[in-house]
Scaffold this motif. Structure first.
Motif, PDB file in Angstrom:
ATOM      1  N   UNK A   1     -10.267  -5.734  -2.593  1.00 51.94           N
ATOM      2  CA  UNK A   1      -9.724  -4.178  -2.849  1.00 51.94           C
ATOM      3  C   UNK A   1      -8.973  -4.009  -1.380  1.00 51.94           C
ATOM      4  N   UNK A   2      -9.227  -4.464  -0.475  1.00 54.04           N
ATOM      5  CA  UNK A   2      -8.681  -4.082   0.730  1.00 54.04           C
ATOM      6  C   UNK A   2      -7.459  -4.880   0.788  1.00 54.04           C
ATOM      7  N   UNK A   3      -7.388  -6.007   0.447  1.00 52.50           N
ATOM      8  CA  UNK A   3      -5.965  -6.787   0.486  1.00 52.50           C
ATOM      9  C   UNK A   3      -5.253  -6.289  -0.725  1.00 52.50           C
ATOM     10  N   UNK A   4      -5.639  -5.565  -1.736  1.00 49.52           N
ATOM     11  CA  UNK A   4      -4.697  -5.395  -2.744  1.00 49.52           C
ATOM     12  C   UNK A   4      -3.881  -3.882  -2.016  1.00 49.52           C
ATOM     13  N   UNK A   5      -4.929  -3.124  -1.500  1.00 48.97           N
ATOM     14  CA  UNK A   5      -4.499  -1.735  -0.925  1.00 48.97           C
ATOM     15  C   UNK A   5      -3.409  -2.189  -0.034  1.00 48.97           C
ATOM     16  N   UNK A   6      -3.402  -3.161   0.796  1.00 50.76           N
ATOM     17  CA  UNK A   6      -2.478  -3.504   1.854  1.00 50.76           C
ATOM     18  C   UNK A   6      -1.366  -3.958   1.247  1.00 50.76           C
ATOM     19  N   UNK A   7      -1.252  -4.756   0.217  1.00 51.09           N
ATOM     20  CA  UNK A   7      -0.148  -5.006  -0.782  1.00 51.09           C
ATOM     21  C   UNK A   7       0.466  -3.846  -1.083  1.00 51.09           C
ATOM     22  N   UNK A   8      -0.169  -3.027  -1.926  1.00 52.12           N
ATOM     23  CA  UNK A   8       0.273  -1.672  -2.541  1.00 52.12           C
ATOM     24  C   UNK A   8       0.917  -1.106  -1.286  1.00 52.12           C
ATOM     25  N   UNK A   9       0.677  -0.835  -0.309  1.00 46.28           N
ATOM     26  CA  UNK A   9       1.125  -0.001   0.778  1.00 46.28           C
ATOM     27  C   UNK A   9       2.654  -0.528   1.268  1.00 46.28           C
ATOM     28  N   UNK A  10       2.427  -2.074   1.269  1.00 45.54           N
ATOM     29  CA  UNK A  10       3.839  -2.780   1.686  1.00 45.54           C
ATOM     30  C   UNK A  10       4.771  -2.495   0.810  1.00 45.54           C
ATOM     31  N   UNK A  11       4.365  -2.783  -0.356  1.00 50.75           N
ATOM     32  CA  UNK A  11       5.394  -2.705  -1.798  1.00 50.75           C
ATOM     33  C   UNK A  11       6.080  -1.260  -1.663  1.00 50.75           C
ATOM     34  N   UNK A  12       5.131  -0.228  -1.514  1.00 50.10           N
ATOM     35  CA  UNK A  12       5.664   1.011  -1.550  1.00 50.10           C
ATOM     36  C   UNK A  12       6.538   1.245  -0.253  1.00 50.10           C
ATOM     37  N   UNK A  13       6.485   0.769   0.777  1.00 44.95           N
ATOM     38  CA  UNK A  13       7.078   0.986   2.250  1.00 44.95           C
ATOM     39  C   UNK A  13       8.424   0.450   1.599  1.00 44.95           C
ATOM     40  N   UNK A  14       8.623  -0.868   1.073  1.00 41.15           N
ATOM     41  CA  UNK A  14       9.787  -1.377   0.999  1.00 41.15           C
ATOM     42  C   UNK A  14      10.707  -0.770  -0.077  1.00 41.15           C
ATOM     43  N   UNK A  15       9.873  -0.397  -1.151  1.00 40.93           N
ATOM     44  CA  UNK A  15      10.569   0.722  -2.252  1.00 40.93           C
ATOM     45  C   UNK A  15      11.163   1.630  -1.662  1.00 40.93           C
ATOM     46  N   UNK A  16      10.433   2.287  -0.579  1.00 37.70           N
ATOM     47  CA  UNK A  16      11.249   3.618   0.155  1.00 37.70           C
ATOM     48  C   UNK A  16      12.557   3.276   0.676  1.00 37.70           C
ATOM     49  N   UNK A  17      12.345   2.144   1.585  1.00 43.69           N
ATOM     50  CA  UNK A  17      13.405   1.656   2.322  1.00 43.69           C
ATOM     51  C   UNK A  17      14.676   1.132   1.196  1.00 43.69           C
TER      52      UNK A  17
ATOM     53  N   UNK B   1      13.075   0.334  -7.759  1.00 42.01           N
ATOM     54  CA  UNK B   1      12.550   0.649  -9.007  1.00 42.01           C
ATOM     55  C   UNK B   1      11.716  -0.793  -9.509  1.00 42.01           C
ATOM     56  N   UNK B   2      11.987  -1.666  -9.055  1.00 49.22           N
ATOM     57  CA  UNK B   2      11.274  -3.230  -9.252  1.00 49.22           C
ATOM     58  C   UNK B   2      10.013  -3.156  -8.425  1.00 49.22           C
ATOM     59  N   UNK B   3      10.190  -2.636  -7.072  1.00 47.59           N
ATOM     60  CA  UNK B   3       9.131  -2.626  -6.222  1.00 47.59           C
ATOM     61  C   UNK B   3       8.142  -1.715  -6.492  1.00 47.59           C
ATOM     62  N   UNK B   4       8.566  -0.653  -7.090  1.00 48.85           N
ATOM     63  CA  UNK B   4       7.685   0.589  -7.353  1.00 48.85           C
ATOM     64  C   UNK B   4       6.713   0.057  -8.650  1.00 48.85           C
TER      65      UNK B   4
END
Length: 54
Positions: free
Chosen positions: A11-27, A37-40
């Motif tokens: 769960x912690x690993x998935x949480x970090x992956x989620x944060x990374x994907x959302x940050x990249x989507x924002x960028x 949209x694909x990253x989201x």
């Protein structure tokens, strides 16, 4: 100090992956909306996996 060698839970690993994907989507949202949209979407899939673990 003793938590240095502690393995992260799935769960912690998935949480970090989620944060990374959302940050990249924002960028990407300012330059390439389709990739953003694909990253989201990928982040949403990770979030669903996290919900299944509960």
């Amino acid at each position: 100090m003793f938590g240095l060698f502690k393995k992260k839970s799935e769960k912690e690993m998935l949480g970090e992956k989620y944060k990374k994907l959302m940050a990249e989507a924002h960028r990407l949202s300012t330059t390439n909306r389709k990739l953003s949209d694909e990253k989201v979407y990928e982040a949403d899939q990770v979030l669903k996996k996290m919900d299944q673990l509960d």
